[in-house]
Structure formats: structure tokens, C-alpha cells
Design a protein around this motif. Sequence first.
Motif, mmCIF file in Angstrom:
data_model
loop_
_atom_site.group_PDB
_atom_site.id
_atom_site.type_symbol
_atom_site.label_atom_id
_atom_site.label_comp_id
_atom_site.label_asym_id
_atom_site.label_seq_id
_atom_site.Cartn_x
_atom_site.Cartn_y
_atom_site.Cartn_z
ATOM 1 N N ARG A 185 -9.167 -0.635 0.535
ATOM 2 C CA ARG A 185 -9.222 -0.417 1.983
ATOM 3 C C ARG A 185 -7.820 -0.302 2.576
ATOM 4 N N ARG A 186 -6.915 -1.181 2.133
ATOM 5 C CA ARG A 186 -5.553 -1.138 2.692
ATOM 6 C C ARG A 186 -4.859 0.173 2.334
ATOM 7 N N VAL A 187 -5.092 0.642 1.105
ATOM 8 C CA VAL A 187 -4.500 1.912 0.693
ATOM 9 C C VAL A 187 -5.109 3.060 1.518
ATOM 10 N N GLY A 188 -6.410 2.990 1.762
ATOM 11 C CA GLY A 188 -7.074 4.003 2.579
ATOM 12 C C GLY A 188 -6.510 4.017 3.991
ATOM 13 N N HIS A 189 -6.274 2.831 4.508
ATOM 14 C CA HIS A 189 -5.703 2.693 5.839
ATOM 15 C C HIS A 189 -4.308 3.324 5.880
ATOM 16 N N GLU A 190 -3.535 3.049 4.842
ATOM 17 C CA GLU A 190 -2.183 3.604 4.727
ATOM 18 C C GLU A 190 -2.226 5.140 4.772
ATOM 19 N N MET A 191 -3.285 5.716 4.171
ATOM 20 C CA MET A 191 -3.394 7.178 4.146
ATOM 21 C C MET A 191 -4.142 7.711 5.367
ATOM 22 N N LYS A 192 -4.346 6.826 6.338
ATOM 23 C CA LYS A 192 -4.949 7.215 7.617
ATOM 24 C C LYS A 192 -6.391 7.710 7.491
ATOM 25 N N PRO A 211 0.826 -1.210 0.000
ATOM 26 C CA PRO A 211 0.000 0.000 0.000
ATOM 27 C C PRO A 211 0.866 1.268 0.000
ATOM 28 N N ALA A 212 1.949 1.245 0.779
ATOM 29 C CA ALA A 212 2.781 2.445 0.837
ATOM 30 C C ALA A 212 3.415 2.750 -0.522
ATOM 31 N N SER A 213 3.923 1.706 -1.197
ATOM 32 C CA SER A 213 4.547 1.959 -2.496
ATOM 33 C C SER A 213 3.493 2.358 -3.529
ATOM 34 N N PHE A 214 2.289 1.784 -3.399
ATOM 35 C CA PHE A 214 1.211 2.172 -4.318
ATOM 36 C C PHE A 214 0.884 3.656 -4.159
ATOM 37 N N VAL A 215 0.751 4.097 -2.907
ATOM 38 C CA VAL A 215 0.406 5.498 -2.665
ATOM 39 C C VAL A 215 1.498 6.392 -3.254
ATOM 40 N N SER A 259 -13.891 7.941 -1.541
ATOM 41 C CA SER A 259 -13.110 8.597 -0.485
ATOM 42 C C SER A 259 -11.613 8.358 -0.676
ATOM 43 N N VAL A 260 -11.246 7.111 -0.997
ATOM 44 C CA VAL A 260 -9.831 6.796 -1.173
ATOM 45 C C VAL A 260 -9.291 7.487 -2.433
ATOM 46 N N ALA A 261 -10.094 7.485 -3.496
ATOM 47 C CA ALA A 261 -9.675 8.169 -4.729
ATOM 48 C C ALA A 261 -9.431 9.654 -4.432
ATOM 49 N N LEU A 315 -13.711 3.627 6.032
ATOM 50 C CA LEU A 315 -13.215 2.448 5.303
ATOM 51 C C LEU A 315 -14.063 1.206 5.547
ATOM 52 N N GLY A 316 -14.709 1.140 6.718
ATOM 53 C CA GLY A 316 -15.464 -0.069 7.039
ATOM 54 C C GLY A 316 -16.958 0.058 6.758
ATOM 55 N N ARG A 317 -17.354 1.122 6.083
ATOM 56 C CA ARG A 317 -18.791 1.335 5.887
ATOM 57 C C ARG A 317 -19.421 0.295 4.984
ATOM 58 N N HIS A 318 -20.641 -0.062 5.308
ATOM 59 C CA HIS A 318 -21.395 -0.950 4.424
ATOM 60 C C HIS A 318 -21.635 -0.243 3.091
ATOM 61 N N PRO A 319 -21.750 -1.007 2.002
ATOM 62 C CA PRO A 319 -22.144 -0.385 0.738
ATOM 63 C C PRO A 319 -23.553 0.212 0.864
ATOM 64 N N PHE A 320 -23.795 1.250 0.113
ATOM 65 C CA PHE A 320 -25.121 1.881 0.122
ATOM 66 C C PHE A 320 -25.437 2.247 -1.320
ATOM 67 N N PRO A 321 -26.623 1.889 -1.818
ATOM 68 C CA PRO A 321 -26.884 2.099 -3.245
ATOM 69 C C PRO A 321 -26.996 3.581 -3.603
ATOM 70 N N GLY A 322 -26.548 3.927 -4.814
ATOM 71 C CA GLY A 322 -26.642 5.308 -5.293
ATOM 72 C C GLY A 322 -28.045 5.892 -5.139
ATOM 73 N N PRO A 323 -29.100 5.172 -5.537
ATOM 74 C CA PRO A 323 -30.455 5.723 -5.407
ATOM 75 C C PRO A 323 -30.962 5.747 -3.957
ATOM 76 N N GLY A 324 -30.134 5.246 -3.044
ATOM 77 C CA GLY A 324 -30.428 5.374 -1.626
ATOM 78 C C GLY A 324 -31.760 4.790 -1.202
ATOM 79 N N LEU A 325 -32.429 5.490 -0.284
ATOM 80 C CA LEU A 325 -33.666 4.957 0.282
ATOM 81 C C LEU A 325 -34.789 4.869 -0.748
#
Length: 506
Positions: free
Chosen positions: A366-373, A193-197, A224-226, A379-389
Motif C-alpha cells: 500500500r505504501r509503495v502504491g501511495h508513493e506511485m500516486k 517506498p521511494a527507494s523501493f520504487v 494494481s501496484v505490480a 489502495l484501500g479496497r476490501h479484499p474480494f475473492p477470485g471466484p467472486g459472488l
Amino acid sequence: KILILDFGSQYTQLIARRVRELNVYCEIHPFNKYPGLDETVKGVILSGSPFSVRDKNAPVPDLSKIKGKLPLLGVCYGAQYLAQNYGGLVEASDSREYGRANMKYIDHESELFREIEVDSQVWMSHGDTIMKLPEDFRIIGSTSDVEVAAYQIEEETTFGIQFHPEVYHTTQGLQILNNFVVDVCGCRRDWTPASFVEETVEGLKKQLGDDKVVLGLSGGVDSSVAAMLLHKAIGTQLTCIFVDNGLLRKHEYENVLDSYKHMGLNVIGVDAKDLFLGELNGVSDPEKKRKIIGRVFIEVFDSEAKKIPGVKWLAQGTIYPDVIESVSVNGPSATIKSHHNVGGLPEKMHLKVVEPLKLLFKDEVRRVGHEMKISPTILGRHPFPGPGLAIRILGEITPEKVALLQEVDHIFIEGLRKHDLYDQVWQAGAMLLPVQSVGVMGDERTYESVVSLRAVTSTDGMTADWVHLPYEFLGKISSEIINRVRGVNRVVYDISSKPPATIEWE
Ligand code: XMP
């Protein structure tokens, strides 16, 4: 890097993920359409396949620039193809060759089997068997049912293995892959992850220069990671847009906006609740809902992006599984998966697209996100659909129904967190059903709504199973919902798997 040539096996992506777990970079390409072999390619793996090498239309790769020139490992179909193509014999097998087996012979002279134990468990899954090997092929491993469980070609670093080293049930599979990619191919284990970042940030700086970039944040892991990678590379040249479509979870908009600002991102929050709910007024067809939400999102995003003078790029959180070209099982022709994007945004906006995550699998994001603190809550959020509720309110959507479902969902999700169940669940939520049922509260008859709770385990959303949440927990949540949310007098729990059901109800 390692190239993995895909013959359409369901396990191909798993091979890639295992190799990457070893911190070695690899890419998947169709067997009939792989890139040129420059000096960065240290070795090649041939995947399994749903085809038999005896099929008339079995996939045939061109290995003339590979075999004997680069280290080569054939897995299952790959092993059978090599054996048959160079003069051996492959036939339909008559003994059991699915599932667990144990090695009974191992040639420890072969580099591939360094530290692999005799008796080691392996996972077989094949209908054909190699009956006879070509002359210069030597058996390096057998099980009691399969004599040619593994072979090596004399004077070459070409290997074939009949079992699947990539699956969990092959207990020393990772060691075998390590022996191949590190010892045989000479790859260094430096894809971290560090070398990727570091490399990605450098690459983005060069690619983007002084250009301005806009990105749509969703609150999810990928965007978020992007955003963080781009932020590291170009700082304030990046503008993020986070749209409140009025269909998010309770307090989601404020909370997520807040955490993004804490991360130092330059975020514009857009409150478009009324616009979305207005356009959805009276609509109950699920596909129409999705289309409206997609269209309005593009309009809102586009009009915000236009306010950024001179913006040239649109950043997206596309990940590797979205861009791998897959081999069709119905014939050896390659079909391309449709690339995931924000509903046609790039076409509409005339912007160039930058996709900093397109080399990564989800767990790597997720690992890259973790690396970037980035905080574990994001990072642990459940997926949520674009059209939401909108796709969890069956039938027409009204602001009152949204508010009601937000309360129900909030009680459920917070309950999962409080009882340490959140991380054991892949996705959870509540559906508001278009039915009223009779109840009794105090001395009064009620006639109110039903909500259904849904919690599933999954790895990619393609298949899913319902979670066996503890009865006590379900009981507690049910009473809490009925006591606290006015308008609900009945709670049910969805115990359907996908397939045949889907995760969302619409
Ligand atoms: P289904 O309901 O098809 O859902 O089993 C599989 C996964 O996809 C999510 N989902 C969507 N995500 N736009 C999205 O961004 C959509 O229209 C959509 N529909 C379903 C769903 O939440 C689950 O994670």
C-alpha cells in the motif's frame, strides 16, 4: 540488511515488519537454511520459538560464522539458546512470565538500551527462564520477576532479550530495535517506498530488457501496484488483462477498467460473463465452482495472451508472506508454503514469471502504491475473492441471482462508505441463502429470499471477528435492501468469528 533467523515463532513476521518500519531492509530465513553472509548483512536477529531449549528436538542453529563476528540479537528462544549453548543454565520457570512486566533495572551503558526508561513496559511470553548466565555474559536489564531479562556478552555486540520488542505492548520495543539495527549494526534508514520504487524499476528494466510482459489485473491492491511498477519500468511492453467473469460487484468491471486506463495502463478488458455463467450452470458444490472458475480463467487469459506477439513473461502480484519459508512447529524440518499464483497459469503458459512485490508485506504494498500516486480508492479496497459472488450464492448460480446479489451488495457497501464505516471494516459482503421465507408486504403474503450481511475485521484473513456495526446502520441497510431489491424479504447479520466459521460461506 538484517537477517532474521526463524525458529517458528508466531511473532517472526512481526519482527521483520517492525525492522522495516524503521526503513531498514530485512529478510526472514529458516534457522537451518540461511543464505551466505556477504558484506550486505549488517546483523542477525534470532526469533522466538514454540520450542523450549530443553526439548530433545529443539532447533539448533549453526552460528559459527555469526556469533562474535556480526552483531547478534537473540529474542526469547534466541536469547535462551545463546545462554544455554555457551555454558549457562535454562530451566522451567515457576513465576509468572506471560504478559505485561516493567523493567526495574536498565544498564544505560549498553547501546541496546539507549533512551530506554527504567519502568518501561515490556511483554513477556515464555515458560523457561535463564537461571545462570555464562561467565562473560552481563545482565543489562531486569524486571521484578525475571532477573535475566536482557544481557550482553562482554567484548561482543551479542545481546539477548527475554521479552518481545516486536509486539505493540512493549512500549519502547521499536526504540530497542532501532538501537540494535541502527546504532549497533550501522544500518542506514534508507529502505523507503521511494527507494523501493526506484530500485525495483531499475531492476525490472535490466531483467526484462525489450521483452513483453502480460499481467492479470483483478482490481485488487497487489495486482494494481505490480502493474504500476512494471508500467514505470517498461511502459507499453506491458499488457494487462482484466477479465469480467460475470461474478464481480455491481459496476465493478467498468469502474475498475476506467481507473486503470486513467493510470495510463495498457489494459485489455475481456467480457467473458456468458462463458463463466454457462460453465457454472447447475453447479452447486463450492469446490467445483472454484475449480471451474479457475480453469475458465486460465483458458480466457491464455487465449488473450496468445494474441500478444512474442510475449515472454507473466507478471504476478505475489507478496512476501506467500514466499517466506516457514519453520514447521511439528519438528525442526523446514516446509515450504505453496506459492500463491493464478491457479497454475505459469505452468500452462510456458512463460517466465516476474514478481515485483515478492519482497513486500501487504502494508508496504500500500505504501509503495501511495508513493506511485495510485488512487486511495484502489489502495484501500476490501479484499474480494477470485471466484467472486459465485461463492456467496449458496447453491446453484443463475444470472438472476447474480443480479440480485449485486444490488444487495451495492446497497451494503455504498452504505458503509456513506456512513464512514468502510475503512473500519477489513472485508464486507452479502450472501444469498438458498432459503425462502414468508413475509408480508402491504396486504400480500410474500415467499422470498434471505440475504445475510457479513462484515469482519482481520489483518490477514486467517482469523477474523465480526464487526459490531451500529444497530441504526444495520436497520437502515436492511430496510433499504428489502424495499429496493425485489425477491428479498429478510435480511440477517452474521455474528460468527473465524475460527470456527470462515469469512465466506462457501
Ligand atoms: P475464508 O472464507 O476462507 O476466506 O475465511 C479468507 C479470505 O480469503 C478469501 N477467499 C478467496 N480468495 N479465492 C480467492 O482468491 C478463493 O477461492 C477464496 N476463498 C476465500 C476471502 O474472501 C477472505 O478474504
